[in-house]
Design an enzyme around this catalytic site. Sequence first.
Site, PDB file in Angstrom:
ATOM      1  N   HIS A 139      56.972  38.074  60.568  1.00 43.91           N
ATOM      2  CA  HIS A 139      56.328  38.191  59.254  1.00 43.91           C
ATOM      3  C   HIS A 139      54.822  38.402  59.415  1.00 43.91           C
ATOM      4  CE1 HIS A 139      59.992  36.765  57.309  1.00 43.91           C
ATOM      5  NE2 HIS A 139      59.427  36.931  56.126  1.00 43.91           N
ATOM      6  N   HIS A 190      57.182  28.515  61.007  1.00 47.26           N
ATOM      7  CA  HIS A 190      56.464  28.874  62.228  1.00 47.26           C
ATOM      8  C   HIS A 190      55.338  27.886  62.466  1.00 47.26           C
ATOM      9  CE1 HIS A 190      58.324  32.722  63.255  1.00 47.26           C
ATOM     10  NE2 HIS A 190      58.347  32.999  61.961  1.00 47.26           N
TER      11      HIS A 190
END
Length: 528
Positions: A139, A190
């Site tokens: 991302h 993350h």
Amino acid sequence: MVKGANGTPDAGLRSLNHYRNQLPSWRYWPRQQLLPLIRYETPYLAWCQEKVRTPALDSFFAFTANLGTHTFFMVFLPILFWCGHTNLGRAMVDILATGVFVSGFIKDLLCLPRPLSPPLQRITMSGSAALEYGFPSTHSTNAVSVAVYGLALLNAPDSTLNPQLNIALQGITYFYVASIVLGRLYCGMHGFFDCIIGCALGTLLALVQYTFDAEIHEFADSANALQVAFFVVIVLICVRIHPEPADDCPCFDDSVAFAAVLLGTQVGYWHVALRSAEGDYRGHLPNGLADMGILKTTLRLVFGVLLLFAWRGMSKPFLLRVLPPVFRGLEKVGLILPRRFFTNASQYTKVPAHLKDKEVLPSFSDIPSIITTLRHPRRRAISVGPQSEADAYETLAYREKRRRESLSGNRTSPGVDVSPGPPTEGSAQKLSRKQSKLHEYENMMGTGSPRIATGVDAGSGSGEPSLTEPFPLLEPEEPDEEEMFAQIKRPRVRYDVEVITKLVVYSGIAWIVVEGAPILFDLVGLMP
């Protein structure tokens, strides 16, 4: 290390030696060097998540995460081509396809887990992302590459945009990239390290594309048939050498899809240039919204999207039906190179007609659920505990590390796959943090608490852990190995023919965007 009579690791230690057994030493060593950093930052991530988390931010970051997905870009990129922004579309395809492939390559190469949950809670509108490894953040790579390239164009000396519009677009770009990157941290998907490296990779790809834009486009337009064939071979080789993951991770599927996009666009660029050299200008798209008008431009988009769905809807079932016998014949003469987690054609009779899987380009049947998601942005899933095999193995390994530290004064057995945990500076420092939230979060690491609350609608508050206390501390629970793996949703069976199917389907989609759809627009009168 305890071993059984046949020399294999004892059942109780198999999970702890999983990556040592599955990875060659040149991949296992860097993984073990980076793993302590991911473990070290996890309590700090949980602390940050607790400090800022609210139901409104949950909904916002879960929703904006969709703007950094592969699906969003596959829907967005054709609009650039069909609305007259061909050069911008070409550059975006190059950096996004390369970014998805490279980040997926690194993920499967190092097999690094996401930060542990608990203590983190994972907030998402799609559970498929959690099945992938964590490092680096794709991302972040996608969002930063788009943002850096866009900002470079906006700040270029030859930019002709109105100054006020230019500033507004730059503001939107900064807001977009900050929402994506900070959202990956906020949502517990993350860690800092994942996002920093993802941002660095995205920046590098964008700067390379911007610096060599003219040369890249010139090669694509002036290449001869032999050069195009060589490019196709190189891309196929890259797909073949994509690392085998230690766990059933879907990163490879996305890498194949976007490698195919590069193939299809390159063939399209070459053939359009070849037709132009021969005086055939059908299907060129030099005009955008200002010249064509909103009606014709809208019709272009409608016809183009329908063409993409028609191609995918017909080609995928056809290939899944005709390829298995071909693969069985090739397998008999030893021409098939098997890949882990993909079933060989000799082991099944046919591929199911409807494969439940995450697709880069959704099908018609997926559209109602996508519309529902867009209409209800406050709907999201909140989960705690392992969601993938990589999560489970990391939970067990960290639990064992903590147990051995407790028993042997922070010394680990050389035969067990357990890396050093967060660095410490002595027992005095540990005592000083004993009552802190960070210490509580560290105690939660490795507990493997079961997942909770899926499909939560924050508007009603039904099923959410707590809306007044958005990050309640959980009581540590330690399910055994069998129970932990039983909680995980297993990926469906994947078939060897799916690799070739993705290559054909997605290269076809890219060719349609570049050349096929414009020819259709010309035929139906949607060209000037």
